[in-house]
Design a protein around this motif. Structure first.
Motif, PDB file in Angstrom:
ATOM      1  N   LEU A 211       0.840  -1.202   0.000  1.00 25.76           N
ATOM      2  CA  LEU A 211       0.000   0.000   0.000  1.00 25.76           C
ATOM      3  C   LEU A 211       0.877   1.254   0.000  1.00 25.76           C
ATOM      4  O   LEU A 211       1.915   1.303   0.678  1.00 25.76           O
ATOM      5  CB  LEU A 211      -0.919   0.020   1.223  1.00 25.76           C
ATOM      6  N   ALA A 212       0.413   2.257  -0.734  1.00 30.07           N
ATOM      7  CA  ALA A 212       1.136   3.540  -0.776  1.00 30.07           C
ATOM      8  C   ALA A 212       0.929   4.295   0.526  1.00 30.07           C
ATOM      9  O   ALA A 212      -0.139   4.233   1.149  1.00 30.07           O
ATOM     10  CB  ALA A 212       0.632   4.374  -1.948  1.00 30.07           C
ATOM     11  N   VAL A 213       1.966   5.032   0.920  1.00 23.56           N
ATOM     12  CA  VAL A 213       1.908   5.833   2.143  1.00 23.56           C
ATOM     13  C   VAL A 213       1.661   7.288   1.762  1.00 23.56           C
ATOM     14  O   VAL A 213       2.327   7.842   0.882  1.00 23.56           O
ATOM     15  CB  VAL A 213       3.224   5.705   2.943  1.00 23.56           C
ATOM     16  N   ILE A 214       0.664   7.865   2.435  1.00 22.56           N
ATOM     17  CA  ILE A 214       0.389   9.284   2.197  1.00 22.56           C
ATOM     18  C   ILE A 214       1.428  10.090   2.980  1.00 22.56           C
ATOM     19  O   ILE A 214       1.443  10.077   4.213  1.00 22.56           O
ATOM     20  CB  ILE A 214      -1.039   9.646   2.642  1.00 22.56           C
ATOM     21  N   LYS A 215       2.272  10.771   2.247  1.00 16.29           N
ATOM     22  CA  LYS A 215       3.397  11.477   2.850  1.00 16.29           C
ATOM     23  C   LYS A 215       2.953  12.830   3.383  1.00 16.29           C
ATOM     24  O   LYS A 215       2.203  13.562   2.731  1.00 16.29           O
ATOM     25  CB  LYS A 215       4.508  11.661   1.812  1.00 16.29           C
TER      26      LYS A 215
END
Length: 314
Positions: free
Chosen positions: A222-226
């Motif tokens: 899953l992509a991490v919201i930076k």
């Protein structure tokens, strides 16, 4: 010496009327003759004018106790009574028929809505479309409070909304009746697309930024919201990132490692090879996702799809 002439005797017809045994006189025969003559219209001694016979006839018809008048009156009365009895029988028949219909309707309503004939059984609820996060038992438990109610009285649309509201992993639920005692529940599950770092761990979000769960470690796929240190993202900014990532196909989504958003809600993605995707605002996401899938066929450090009709790579 001359004899006095003898006086002839009166005829029997001219004799005085005989008397009855009680001393009264018998009815005068002439009266009978007069009545007969009056009835037949011939003049008699009692009639002196041309209309006497007709008047006598009317008097004869109106004599009290006359048989003809009594017969007519009795027949009319019988007919009136018969009509009244017929109307009463007709009314009773209608009342009986209406009562029978009402009883039949009441029995049907009771059997359909209140008897166990069509009552919901929890064990008869089947579930399709679930994943490993939601099983049929969880759905059955959610709908168990409706057990025993008739299927006809259940609002299946409300039941679907109830399942979606109770189980966070369920995005939508379509419910249909399964006669005579069950329900068929078709689930549309929420798909995790990104995680958001928080003080308590990582929130797992779907494409609508709904928090599915909170975990200690971010899942690798899953992509991490930076977010920059000290900077708090608004819910609208988080939703913009999750919407963009959620619009990507599954294979492209797996290549996204990070997602960022500016104060003007412009989204930028970072791929697992370090390449950057300039997305721009979260508009025309479906078209931009298709263009990006094509551009990824060539190596580049930057893929700009902010203007999907004239994309660039560098």
């Amino acid at each position: 010496m001359m004899r006095k002439p003898s006086v002839p005797r009166r005829r029997d017809a001219e004799a005085l009327p005989p008397t009855t045994a009680s001393g009264g006189r018998t009815p005068d025969a002439s009266a009978s003759v007069t009545a007969v003559g009056a009835a037949s219209g011939t003049p008699g001694r009692a009639g002196n004018g041309p209309g006497d016979g007709h008047e006598a006839n009317e008097r004869a018809l109106s004599v009290p106790g006359d048989h003809r008048e009594r017969a007519v009156s009795t027949s009319l009365s019988d007919r009136i009574d018969e009509r009244r009895r017929a109307r009463r029988r007709l009314r009773r028949g209608w009342i009986l028929r209406i009562g029978a219909v009402a009883v039949a309707v009441a029995l049907v309503v009771w059997a359909a809505l209140f008897s166990p004939l069509l009552a919901l059984r929890t064990s008869s609820i089947t579930v399709t479309g679930a994943d490993d996060t939601v099983d049929a038992v969880a759905v059955q438990e959610t709908l168990s409070e409706h057990a025993g109610r008739s299927l006809l009285s259940l609002d299946v649309a409300s039941l679907g909304q109830e399942v979606a509201d109770s189980l966070v992993r369920v995005k939508a639920a379509e419910v249909a009746r399964s006669w005579p005692h069950g329900l068929e529940v078709r689930l549309t599950m929420r798909v995790p697309v990104a995680v958001r770092p928080t003080d308590n761990g990582y929130q797992v979000l779907d494409d609508e930024a709904v928090v599915l769960e909170t975990v200690e470690q971010a899942p690798a796929d899953l992509a991490v919201i930076k977010t920059d240190p000290g900077r708090e993202l608004s819910q609208a900014q988080v939703s913009a990132v999750t919407e963009v990532i959620g619009s990507l196909s599954a294979d492209v989504r797996e290549r996204v490692s990070e997602g960022a958003v500016s104060d003007t809600a412009r989204v930028t993605l970072t791929l697992d090879n370090g390449a950057t995707v300039v997305w721009g605002e979260a508009t025309d996401s479906e078209l931009k996702a298709q263009v990006l899938a094509v551009l990824l066929g060539q190596e580049a450090d930057t893929y700009d799809v902010s203007s999907p009709h004239s994309p660039t790579t560098s």
